[in-house]
Motif scaffolding. Sequence first.
Motif, PDB file in Angstrom:
ATOM      1  N   ASP A 131      11.174  -2.077  90.730  1.00 60.13           N
ATOM      2  CA  ASP A 131      11.768  -1.463  89.548  1.00 60.13           C
ATOM      3  C   ASP A 131      11.151  -2.107  88.309  1.00 60.13           C
ATOM      4  N   ILE A 132      11.245  -1.412  87.190  1.00 63.09           N
ATOM      5  CA  ILE A 132      10.560  -1.842  85.972  1.00 63.09           C
ATOM      6  C   ILE A 132      11.071  -3.193  85.472  1.00 63.09           C
ATOM      7  N   ASN A 133      12.355  -3.482  85.670  1.00 65.94           N
ATOM      8  CA  ASN A 133      12.883  -4.773  85.209  1.00 65.94           C
ATOM      9  C   ASN A 133      12.276  -5.935  85.991  1.00 65.94           C
ATOM     10  N   SER A 134      12.039  -5.745  87.288  1.00 66.14           N
ATOM     11  CA  SER A 134      11.386  -6.801  88.089  1.00 66.14           C
ATOM     12  C   SER A 134       9.956  -7.026  87.615  1.00 66.14           C
ATOM     13  N   ILE A 135       9.264  -5.930  87.276  1.00 65.54           N
ATOM     14  CA  ILE A 135       7.892  -6.044  86.768  1.00 65.54           C
ATOM     15  C   ILE A 135       7.887  -6.835  85.463  1.00 65.54           C
ATOM     16  N   MET A 162      10.180  -8.960  84.319  1.00 63.08           N
ATOM     17  CA  MET A 162      10.572 -10.353  84.569  1.00 63.08           C
ATOM     18  C   MET A 162       9.413 -11.165  85.124  1.00 63.08           C
ATOM     19  N   SER A 163       8.533 -10.522  85.883  1.00 67.85           N
ATOM     20  CA  SER A 163       7.404 -11.242  86.484  1.00 67.85           C
ATOM     21  C   SER A 163       6.391 -11.700  85.437  1.00 67.85           C
ATOM     22  N   GLU A 164       6.449 -11.075  84.280  1.00 72.17           N
ATOM     23  CA  GLU A 164       5.485 -11.420  83.214  1.00 72.17           C
ATOM     24  C   GLU A 164       5.892 -12.660  82.449  1.00 72.17           C
ATOM     25  N   MET A 165       7.150 -13.073  82.583  1.00 72.03           N
ATOM     26  CA  MET A 165       7.662 -14.186  81.752  1.00 72.03           C
ATOM     27  C   MET A 165       7.267 -15.533  82.339  1.00 72.03           C
ATOM     28  N   ARG A 212       2.316  -9.772  87.008  1.00 77.59           N
ATOM     29  CA  ARG A 212       1.977 -10.613  88.154  1.00 77.59           C
ATOM     30  C   ARG A 212       2.263  -9.925  89.484  1.00 77.59           C
ATOM     31  N   LEU A 213       3.129  -8.940  89.457  1.00 79.43           N
ATOM     32  CA  LEU A 213       3.450  -8.229  90.699  1.00 79.43           C
ATOM     33  C   LEU A 213       2.501  -7.049  90.870  1.00 79.43           C
ATOM     34  N   PRO A 214       2.101  -6.772  92.117  1.00 80.11           N
ATOM     35  CA  PRO A 214       1.283  -5.566  92.331  1.00 80.11           C
ATOM     36  C   PRO A 214       2.133  -4.333  92.025  1.00 80.11           C
ATOM     37  N   ASN A 215       1.539  -3.357  91.365  1.00 83.35           N
ATOM     38  CA  ASN A 215       2.336  -2.198  90.958  1.00 83.35           C
ATOM     39  C   ASN A 215       1.635  -0.883  91.306  1.00 83.35           C
TER      40      ASN A 215
END
Length: 199
Positions: A190-194, A196-199, A163-166
Amino acid sequence: MDKIIAENAKFFEKMTACFGDLSQFEQKIQQIAEIVGVDLSLYEIDHLAVRMNTTETAEKWKSTLLEGACLLKESEVNGRPIGLFTLQQAVKFCGQFVKIVELPFPKNKVYPQEGWEHIEIIFPILEGETAEQWTARALSHFNLSENPDIKLKISQPKVVGERLPNPSIAITLKSVTFCNPYCLKLHPYDINSIIMSEM
């Protein structure tokens, strides 16, 4: 405790046998950072990444990583799996402790050498900033477009569920005199934020 230390040492020996000398990789990344003008002490190193040329090598390296790391996530990106592994014991790299190793399965590109290939650092996105605005700010902040010694590749990998732009800015050295095949990448999260955004 001694057993754990011995197991970790054995695992890092195996990683070195697969991916190459981490200290040499570190020196080359520091060279890129100096030429670009990025002070690595100011930015979080999110993860280290490896590259290989065959699926057989990728499967072997994945098995090796699972001896001393947990699979954090495996995603399909541009038609091939990319695994993210959390090391049980972080490696020290450019003054930071890094716990995540990225292992993308090969696609069509043949790399001149297999093993360690790039690191990703976080150049944080600002609140309300779009991917395009972040990219423009990063290019301007580090004066990347004006640097004659580097090549840039700007992309935005699409992963199902993110959901986050990457966006990503990959920086490599242009001149063959540097003899530096490695890459420094900038990302906004950071990869953990990316994840977490998928959950």
